[in-house]
Motif scaffolding. Structure first.
Motif, PDB file in Angstrom:
ATOM      1  N   ILE A 161       0.797  -1.193   0.154  1.00  0.00           N
ATOM      2  CA  ILE A 161      -0.009   0.034  -0.018  1.00  0.00           C
ATOM      3  C   ILE A 161       0.762   1.253  -0.093  1.00  0.00           C
ATOM      4  N   PRO A 162       0.481   2.252  -0.675  1.00  0.00           N
ATOM      5  CA  PRO A 162       1.120   3.532  -0.691  1.00  0.00           C
ATOM      6  C   PRO A 162       1.089   4.166   0.763  1.00  0.00           C
ATOM      7  N   LEU A 163       1.841   4.911   1.222  1.00  0.00           N
ATOM      8  CA  LEU A 163       1.775   5.688   2.573  1.00  0.00           C
ATOM      9  C   LEU A 163       1.681   7.232   2.068  1.00  0.00           C
ATOM     10  N   ARG A 164       1.052   7.941   2.692  1.00  0.00           N
ATOM     11  CA  ARG A 164       0.836   9.520   2.446  1.00  0.00           C
ATOM     12  C   ARG A 164       0.883  10.122   3.808  1.00  0.00           C
ATOM     13  N   PRO A 165       1.299  11.471   3.607  1.00  0.00           N
ATOM     14  CA  PRO A 165       1.557  12.197   4.819  1.00  0.00           C
ATOM     15  C   PRO A 165       0.363  12.136   5.762  1.00  0.00           C
ATOM     16  N   ILE A 166       0.487  11.902   7.202  1.00  0.00           N
ATOM     17  CA  ILE A 166      -0.178  11.887   8.253  1.00  0.00           C
ATOM     18  C   ILE A 166      -1.258  12.902   7.995  1.00  0.00           C
ATOM     19  N   ALA A 167      -1.113  14.081   7.768  1.00  0.00           N
ATOM     20  CA  ALA A 167      -1.805  15.338   7.796  1.00  0.00           C
ATOM     21  C   ALA A 167      -3.076  15.025   6.715  1.00  0.00           C
TER      22      ALA A 167
END
Length: 163
Positions: free
Chosen positions: A60-66
């Motif tokens: 899975i791609p991860l993205r900024p927590i914001a």
């Protein structure tokens, strides 16, 4: 003169220690080659599309927590701040103990409704594999949210298996 003798001794000590220390022994063959049969899907993750089920390995791609629509507030990363994360749905059909494996030392929250569940056990990395963290949960049939945080990686591999 005394200084020269001490300097000469100091320069020879590291070479003597190196000569007495055996070279490291390579204990791993191919990484992930010796995974148990129940973890075989780990070697060939698929892209996540919809809810995952036990026995499915996904990348899975991860993205900024914001940008993450977190099911619960993400835990703080031990490295000073979570910068990337993800969430995905998990469907459990049979009650039992399940392991969630991930290829990073990310924080793993398992959420049902609006409640983060307590894990029943944790394990560190498996030697000679790309598995970096394993967290166990005792689960009933239903839908859960796996939420990752506390990593700086761009993507993560996840596998859920019965214990």
């Amino acid at each position: 003169m005394k200084r020269l003798a001490l300097l000469a001794l100091a320069l020879t000590l590291p070479s003597l220690a190196a000569a007495q220390t055996p070279p490291p022994v390579e204990t791993c063959g191919a990484v992930d080659a010796a995974l148990p049969a129940n973890l075989a899907p780990w070697r060939n993750p698929a892209p996540a599309a919809g809810a995952i089920h036990p026995g499915m390995a996904v990348q899975i791609p991860l993205r900024p927590i914001a940008e993450l629509q977190a099911a619960v507030p993400p835990h703080q990363a031990r490295d000073g701040g979570a910068t990337t994360g993800a969430r995905l749905d998990l469907e459990i059909a049979a009650p039992g103990s399940y392991e969630i494996l991930v290829d990073h030392s990310a924080w793993i929250d398992l959420v049902q409704g609006a409640t983060a569940l307590r894990s029943t056990a944790r394990a560190p990395a498996m030697p000679c594999t790309t598995v970096r963290k394993i967290v166990d949960f005792s689960l009933s049939p239903g839908r859960y949210v796996i939420q990752l945080s506390g990593t700086t990686a761009a993507s993560a591999r996840i596998l859920v298996v019965p214990r």
